[in-house]
Design a protein around this motif. Structure first.
Motif, PDB file in Angstrom:
ATOM      1  N   ILE B 118       0.847  -1.198   0.000  1.00  0.00           N
ATOM      2  CA  ILE B 118       0.000   0.000   0.000  1.00  0.00           C
ATOM      3  C   ILE B 118       0.881   1.246   0.000  1.00  0.00           C
ATOM      4  O   ILE B 118       0.654   2.201  -0.744  1.00  0.00           O
ATOM      5  N   GLY B 119       1.932   1.225   0.829  1.00  0.00           N
ATOM      6  CA  GLY B 119       2.847   2.371   0.886  1.00  0.00           C
ATOM      7  C   GLY B 119       3.480   2.652  -0.452  1.00  0.00           C
ATOM      8  O   GLY B 119       3.531   3.795  -0.908  1.00  0.00           O
ATOM      9  N   MET B 120       3.954   1.598  -1.108  1.00  0.00           N
ATOM     10  CA  MET B 120       4.627   1.787  -2.394  1.00  0.00           C
ATOM     11  C   MET B 120       3.667   2.349  -3.436  1.00  0.00           C
ATOM     12  O   MET B 120       3.997   3.276  -4.177  1.00  0.00           O
ATOM     13  N   VAL B 121       2.459   1.779  -3.501  1.00  0.00           N
ATOM     14  CA  VAL B 121       1.512   2.220  -4.534  1.00  0.00           C
ATOM     15  C   VAL B 121       1.067   3.661  -4.279  1.00  0.00           C
ATOM     16  O   VAL B 121       0.993   4.479  -5.198  1.00  0.00           O
ATOM     17  N   LEU B 122       0.797   3.971  -3.011  1.00  0.00           N
ATOM     18  CA  LEU B 122       0.308   5.322  -2.719  1.00  0.00           C
ATOM     19  C   LEU B 122       1.413   6.371  -2.798  1.00  0.00           C
ATOM     20  O   LEU B 122       1.139   7.572  -2.843  1.00  0.00           O
ATOM     21  N   ALA B 123       2.669   5.931  -2.815  1.00  0.00           N
ATOM     22  CA  ALA B 123       3.766   6.907  -2.969  1.00  0.00           C
ATOM     23  C   ALA B 123       3.758   7.534  -4.352  1.00  0.00           C
ATOM     24  O   ALA B 123       4.300   8.617  -4.564  1.00  0.00           O
ATOM     25  N   LEU B 124       3.129   6.823  -5.322  1.00  0.00           N
ATOM     26  CA  LEU B 124       3.095   7.336  -6.692  1.00  0.00           C
ATOM     27  C   LEU B 124       2.092   8.482  -6.805  1.00  0.00           C
ATOM     28  O   LEU B 124       1.080   8.512  -6.117  1.00  0.00           O
ATOM     29  N   SER B 125       2.391   9.410  -7.701  1.00  0.00           N
ATOM     30  CA  SER B 125       1.469  10.520  -7.955  1.00  0.00           C
ATOM     31  C   SER B 125       0.913  10.381  -9.359  1.00  0.00           C
ATOM     32  O   SER B 125       1.364   9.550 -10.140  1.00  0.00           O
ATOM     33  N   SER B 126      -0.033  11.248  -9.701  1.00  0.00           N
ATOM     34  CA  SER B 126      -0.683  11.138 -10.997  1.00  0.00           C
ATOM     35  C   SER B 126       0.050  11.958 -12.049  1.00  0.00           C
ATOM     36  O   SER B 126       0.010  13.186 -12.040  1.00  0.00           O
ATOM     37  N   THR B 127       0.743  11.252 -12.951  1.00  0.00           N
ATOM     38  CA  THR B 127       1.436  11.932 -14.047  1.00  0.00           C
ATOM     39  C   THR B 127       0.444  12.734 -14.877  1.00  0.00           C
ATOM     40  O   THR B 127       0.681  13.894 -15.213  1.00  0.00           O
ATOM     41  N   ALA B 128      -0.659  12.104 -15.214  1.00  0.00           N
ATOM     42  CA  ALA B 128      -1.628  12.736 -16.117  1.00  0.00           C
ATOM     43  C   ALA B 128      -2.133  14.048 -15.536  1.00  0.00           C
ATOM     44  O   ALA B 128      -2.076  15.096 -16.179  1.00  0.00           O
ATOM     45  N   PHE B 349      -4.487   2.247  -9.790  1.00  0.00           N
ATOM     46  CA  PHE B 349      -5.596   1.372 -10.190  1.00  0.00           C
ATOM     47  C   PHE B 349      -5.068   0.039 -10.690  1.00  0.00           C
ATOM     48  O   PHE B 349      -5.553  -1.029 -10.328  1.00  0.00           O
ATOM     49  N   VAL B 350      -4.035   0.129 -11.557  1.00  0.00           N
ATOM     50  CA  VAL B 350      -3.456  -1.086 -12.128  1.00  0.00           C
ATOM     51  C   VAL B 350      -2.743  -1.886 -11.031  1.00  0.00           C
ATOM     52  O   VAL B 350      -2.927  -3.092 -10.907  1.00  0.00           O
ATOM     53  N   LEU B 351      -1.944  -1.175 -10.237  1.00  0.00           N
ATOM     54  CA  LEU B 351      -1.112  -1.865  -9.252  1.00  0.00           C
ATOM     55  C   LEU B 351      -1.949  -2.525  -8.163  1.00  0.00           C
ATOM     56  O   LEU B 351      -1.629  -3.617  -7.708  1.00  0.00           O
ATOM     57  N   PHE B 352      -3.037  -1.860  -7.741  1.00  0.00           N
ATOM     58  CA  PHE B 352      -3.890  -2.478  -6.722  1.00  0.00           C
ATOM     59  C   PHE B 352      -4.529  -3.752  -7.253  1.00  0.00           C
ATOM     60  O   PHE B 352      -4.617  -4.771  -6.559  1.00  0.00           O
ATOM     61  N   ALA B 353      -4.960  -3.671  -8.521  1.00  0.00           N
ATOM     62  CA  ALA B 353      -5.550  -4.866  -9.138  1.00  0.00           C
ATOM     63  C   ALA B 353      -4.514  -5.984  -9.191  1.00  0.00           C
ATOM     64  O   ALA B 353      -4.808  -7.154  -8.887  1.00  0.00           O
ATOM     65  N   PHE B 354      -3.283  -5.607  -9.542  1.00  0.00           N
ATOM     66  CA  PHE B 354      -2.213  -6.594  -9.635  1.00  0.00           C
ATOM     67  C   PHE B 354      -1.885  -7.174  -8.250  1.00  0.00           C
ATOM     68  O   PHE B 354      -1.687  -8.380  -8.102  1.00  0.00           O
ATOM     69  N   ALA B 355      -1.860  -6.290  -7.242  1.00  0.00           N
ATOM     70  CA  ALA B 355      -1.560  -6.751  -5.878  1.00  0.00           C
ATOM     71  C   ALA B 355      -2.637  -7.706  -5.388  1.00  0.00           C
ATOM     72  O   ALA B 355      -2.352  -8.702  -4.720  1.00  0.00           O
ATOM     73  N   GLU B 356      -3.875  -7.385  -5.760  1.00  0.00           N
ATOM     74  CA  GLU B 356      -4.988  -8.263  -5.356  1.00  0.00           C
ATOM     75  C   GLU B 356      -4.819  -9.643  -5.992  1.00  0.00           C
ATOM     76  O   GLU B 356      -4.923 -10.668  -5.313  1.00  0.00           O
ATOM     77  N   SER B 357      -4.493  -9.630  -7.315  1.00  0.00           N
ATOM     78  CA  SER B 357      -4.357 -10.924  -7.999  1.00  0.00           C
ATOM     79  C   SER B 357      -3.085 -11.648  -7.550  1.00  0.00           C
ATOM     80  O   SER B 357      -2.996 -12.862  -7.655  1.00  0.00           O
ATOM     81  N   SER B 358      -2.106 -10.894  -7.057  1.00  0.00           N
ATOM     82  CA  SER B 358      -0.890 -11.538  -6.560  1.00  0.00           C
ATOM     83  C   SER B 358      -1.054 -12.052  -5.140  1.00  0.00           C
ATOM     84  O   SER B 358      -0.123 -12.618  -4.572  1.00  0.00           O
ATOM     85  N   GLY B 359      -2.194 -11.727  -4.523  1.00  0.00           N
ATOM     86  CA  GLY B 359      -2.452 -12.243  -3.191  1.00  0.00           C
ATOM     87  C   GLY B 359      -1.798 -11.457  -2.075  1.00  0.00           C
ATOM     88  O   GLY B 359      -1.421 -11.997  -1.041  1.00  0.00           O
ATOM     89  N   VAL B 360      -1.602 -10.130  -2.253  1.00  0.00           N
ATOM     90  CA  VAL B 360      -1.055  -9.319  -1.172  1.00  0.00           C
ATOM     91  C   VAL B 360      -2.162  -8.544  -0.470  1.00  0.00           C
ATOM     92  O   VAL B 360      -2.040  -8.190   0.696  1.00  0.00           O
ATOM     93  N   LEU B 361      -3.213  -8.219  -1.211  1.00  0.00           N
ATOM     94  CA  LEU B 361      -4.295  -7.413  -0.641  1.00  0.00           C
ATOM     95  C   LEU B 361      -5.630  -8.110  -0.844  1.00  0.00           C
ATOM     96  O   LEU B 361      -5.797  -8.882  -1.795  1.00  0.00           O
ATOM     97  N   THR B 362      -6.573  -7.806   0.049  1.00  0.00           N
ATOM     98  CA  THR B 362      -7.906  -8.375  -0.110  1.00  0.00           C
ATOM     99  C   THR B 362      -8.774  -7.415  -0.924  1.00  0.00           C
ATOM    100  O   THR B 362      -8.536  -6.209  -0.910  1.00  0.00           O
TER     101      THR B 362
END
Lengths: 209, 629
Positions: B118-128, B349-362
């Protein structure tokens, strides 16, 4: 003759390399937007020396005081100003039997010299500015114009910005006094240059006629 | 084309067209307009469409944006940014990730693996959002803007190790991997993977430097604008796919390609071609972000969600402010920098989906976090407004004037359109006088040759508004039209008069009638092709016939002045009298009129300053008077 001259002033400004000018730029900036002045930049108007004679004569007729502002090149005026004189001061208009378009107007030279004033002291080895400007004075006299001593800024090569500003203020003072009619050119008659004793020449506002 | 697609397009475009001008009108910037439009039409608003599918499609807009940014950034400038990219970027990701992870771990009492992700993903900002906002407000070239850009660039790189790391942190049973994420390199040993990645990057650099230019030259020769556009899109899509296959960020790849092509003569044309696609897709992307905000869930636990959004923004803001200070930014620039980056990013959005499928997050947690990220993104434009209206005025500047002269792209004062025989004389005179111009030409061989000679020439069709804009018409002072075709000139003048009224236009005209048309269009500086040459020839002919040089020269001067005046007079007159005459009869009639007028003009012209006739006459009269006396 009425000692005080007033009226609209036409400044014929002749500097072929204004981008390199130091003093003339400052002097011109001081007066060009004055309400009683028409500022006419000759090298800007006629880069090809093709002078519109009719237009120039109209301009001259519409003004009372004509100023030639220029740097001194080889003890004389810049070439475009000479060309302008040759073309515009026509026989039959400026002088001659029927030429009196300029009669009664005033012609004032405003000049800068690179060298200091001691190069223009006269005598054996040098000439005074008034001697050098004899052709202009003679021309003015033939056309019936008044030619007061010139306003001369000497020593332009090594002038400090402070001194430039002082001369610019003097120039503006003269132009202002002309527009108000409170400068006495007759009093200046014997001076080597007009800007030697402006306090004495320009009447205090209360003495205005 | 399916009706459903058109219906969707209608809704999206309609929402954008209505909401963006309103947002702009109130000075809120386009991003907020798009986001609000998305909220209104989204499944939790009027439910007219939208959702994640559209977002995946529209993410391509971000890729295009980075390509365009790359085009504006020459390689040596990128090299000069290495300290902020690596130093500031890396420390931002590390510090923010650490702070957020620690908070999640302590307060949220989640397992440490989940907290770290969660920390790593939320550290990112929105380029767009950040880049669009900075660009729109003209702040991208300020110190704060440049540093924001550097951090975003590093974040794009940081995604790669994150993707590699997540599966190692799995604590829940792994859900079926999303087939979209399988890449060629998956399952390869690390060193081979690294080799492939480096090879791809090298390929993009080498191809961009040595091959793409030639291909564009061949395409440019066809003079088919749409084929050039197609080629430009092909390039970007090709790189995107290539990057996806080797598991790199497509945005990073196209950015790199942009940088490599920044020195190319096709830069302005590429910019002009890609820009509209980028604009629309990016808009679509913002709309889909707005549409994805799950208001149902937010209203279910309003305090939790708003609390998390506020906490996320505050933590990132503090980390950024401290880092900005540490890296020596002025306070006003530091606030701009920190405010612009204090939000979650679209990669979340992408990373959370990936983390969920990787089994790190519910799923429960990712749903909540996606909502938080989307809301924080929606807050970003509001924070920029607060910065702009309330904070920056206290510093007395928005940093616009701090733009360094050679940052990104120095806009030039003059644009010369057409660099054939005519334009090249103009360009050389300017260059010899120390004035550099931006040159546009449609002949790709010519462009190639001139670039080798060191001219700043770009390939492109100058009748296009977007290309003129890319060439800097908004900042230029003068436009020199040196092409021959009267219709093209007419169109170009029309475009410029409408869109860049400040531009001083100096135009070539092939024939007298073309000059009339230009004068009608309000162009006062019109130059007829053959006029000056013919005058010079005529002068020399007079000299050959025995005229004195200066006399012949004066005749030509007088003639020129008269002809220029008469040209302007006739341009006005021809509308009143001769509308009934056909073109050729009119030309003959004009010529007649001109000839009649000219016969007398040189005689009449008073060069009498040098003329002594009248003086001699008067001297005679005087002598006679004396004689009588």
């Amino acid at each position: 003759m009425e000692p005080y001259i007033s009226g609209k002033t036409l400044i014929l400004f002749a500097h072929p390399a204004l981008q390199k000018s130091r003093v003339n730029k400052v002097l011109a900036t001081a007066v060009r937007d004055h309400s009683a002045v028409t500022f006419h930049d000759l090298y800007e108007e006629y880069p090809d020396y093709h002078i519109d004679i009719a237009r120039e004569q109209e301009l001259l007729e519409a003004h009372d005081v004509i100023v030639f502002q220029h740097p001194v090149f080889w003890y004389s005026i810049p070439s475009l100003l000479k060309e302008w004189l040759d073309q515009v001061f026509e026989h039959g208009w400026a002088y001659g039997r029927e030429g009196n378009a300029l009669a009664g107007k005033t012609l004032l030279s405003v000049m800068t010299t690179g060298a200091r004033e001691d190069a223009y002291l006269g005598g054996e080895k040098s000439h005074t500015i008034r001697e050098l400007m004899a052709p202009i004075e003679a021309m003015a006299s033939l056309c019936g114009m008044v030619y007061p001593p010139p306003f001369v800024v000497h020593g332009a090569h090594l002038m400090t910005a402070e001194t430039m500003e002082k001369h610019a203020a003097d120039y503006l003072r003269v132009i202002d006094a002309i527009s108000l009619g409170c400068i006495d050119f007759a009093k200046a008659k014997s001076l080597p240059r007009l800007n030697m004793d402006l306090d004495n020449l320009i009447a205090k506002p209360s003495k205005q006629p | 084309m399916s009706e459903e697609f058109l219906g969707q397009a209608l809704i999206y475009l309609g929402a954008a067209v209505i909401s963006v001008p309103i947002a702009k009108r109130f000075g809120l910037g386009s991003v907020l307009g798009y986001l609000v439009a998305g909220m209104i039409i989204g499944p939790f608003g009027m439910n007219l469409g939208g959702g994640r599918d559209v977002m995946h499609f529209a993410e391509f807009g971000v890729v295009l944006m980075l390509f365009l940014i790359g085009l504006e950034l020459q390689p040596n400038l990128l090299w000069r940014m290495r300290v902020p990219i690596l130093g500031l970027g890396c420390s931002q990701v590390l510090v923010s990730a650490f702070l957020i992870s620690a908070l999640v771990f302590m307060i949220g009492s989640l397992p440490w693996q989940s907290s770290l992700v969660i920390g790593m993903v939320l550290a990112l900002s929105s380029t767009a959002i950040t880049l669009q906002m900075l660009n729109e407000k003209g702040l991208l070239n300020t110190d704060g803007g440049q540093n924001s850009f550097a951090v975003l660039l590093f974040q794009d790189i940081a995604i790669i190790p994150m993707l590699a790391l997540f599966p190692l942190l799995a604590i829940y049973p792994v859900v079926d991997t999303d087939p979209q994420h399988t890449t060629l390199v998956e399952g390869l040993p690390a060193w081979e993977h690294t080799l492939i990645v480096l090879g791809t990057v090298a390929f993009i650099i080498v191809a961009g430097r040595f091959i793409v230019g030639h291909i564009f030259r061949i395409i440019a020769k066809t003079r088919l604008r749409e084929i050039f556009t197609a080629a430009a899109l092909l390039l970007v899509i090709g790189i995107t796919l290539l990057m996806t296959v080797v598991g790199l960020s497509p945005a990073l790849g196209t950015f790199l390609a942009g940088v490599v092509l920044a020195n190319s003569e096709y830069r302005h044309e590429l910019e002009a071609d890609i820009e509209p696609f980028k604009g629309i897709l990016l808009g679509l992307f913002f709309i889909s972000v707005g549409a994805s905000i799950d208001f149902g869930m937010i209203s279910g636990m309003p305090i939790t969600v708003t609390g998390l959004v506020a906490a996320l923004i505050m933590v990132k803001l503090c980390a950024l402010l401290i880092l900005g200070r540490y890296f020596g930014m002025a306070l006003d620039q530091n606030i701009l920098f920190s405010m612009s980056l204090a939000q979650g990013g679209e990669f979340g959005f992408v990373l959370f989906a990936f983390a969920e499928s990787s089994g790190v997050l519910t799923p429960a947690i990712t749903d909540l976090l996606v909502a938080v990220v989307a809301l924080s993104m929606a807050c970003a434009p509001l924070m920029m407004i607060v910065n702009e209206r309330l904070i920056q005025p206290r510093f007395g500047s928005l940093g616009n004037d701090k733009r360094k002269a050679d940052d990104i792209d120095r806009k030039r004062d003059v644009i010369i359109v057409g660099f054939g025989d005519f334009g090249n004389i103009v360009g050389r005179l300017l260059k010899a006088s120390g004035v550099e111009a931006t040159l546009l030409d449609l002949d790709s061989d010519n462009v190639d040759l001139l670039r080798k000679l060191g001219f700043n020439v770009f390939y492109g069709d100058a009748s296009r508004l977007d290309l003129l804009r890319a060439a800097g018409a908004e900042h230029a002072k003068a436009l020199v039209i040196a092409i021959r075709d009267p219709d093209e000139i007419h169109g170009l003048v029309e475009t410029c008069k409408k869109n860049f009224p400040h531009l001083k236009i100096l135009s070539r005209a092939s024939a007298r009638t073309d000059a009339y048309d230009l004068l009608d269009q309000g162009v006062t500086l019109v130059y007829r092709d053959s006029f000056d040459t013919a005058l010079r020839l005529g002068t020399d002919a007079l000299c050959e016939l025995g005229f004195r040089q200066h006399h012949a020269y004066r005749c030509a001067q007088i003639f020129r002045k008269h002809d220029e005046e008469y040209l302007r007079e006739l341009a006005k007159m021809r509308h009143d009298k001769t509308t009934y005459l056909n073109q050729s009869r009119r030309r003959i009639r004009d010529l007649e009129e001109i000839l009649l007028e000219e016969r007398s003009v040189i005689d009449e012209q008073r060069d009498v300053g040098w003329d002594t006739d009248s003086m001699i006459h008067e001297a005679r009269l005087k002598a006679e008077d004396k004689g009588k006396a």
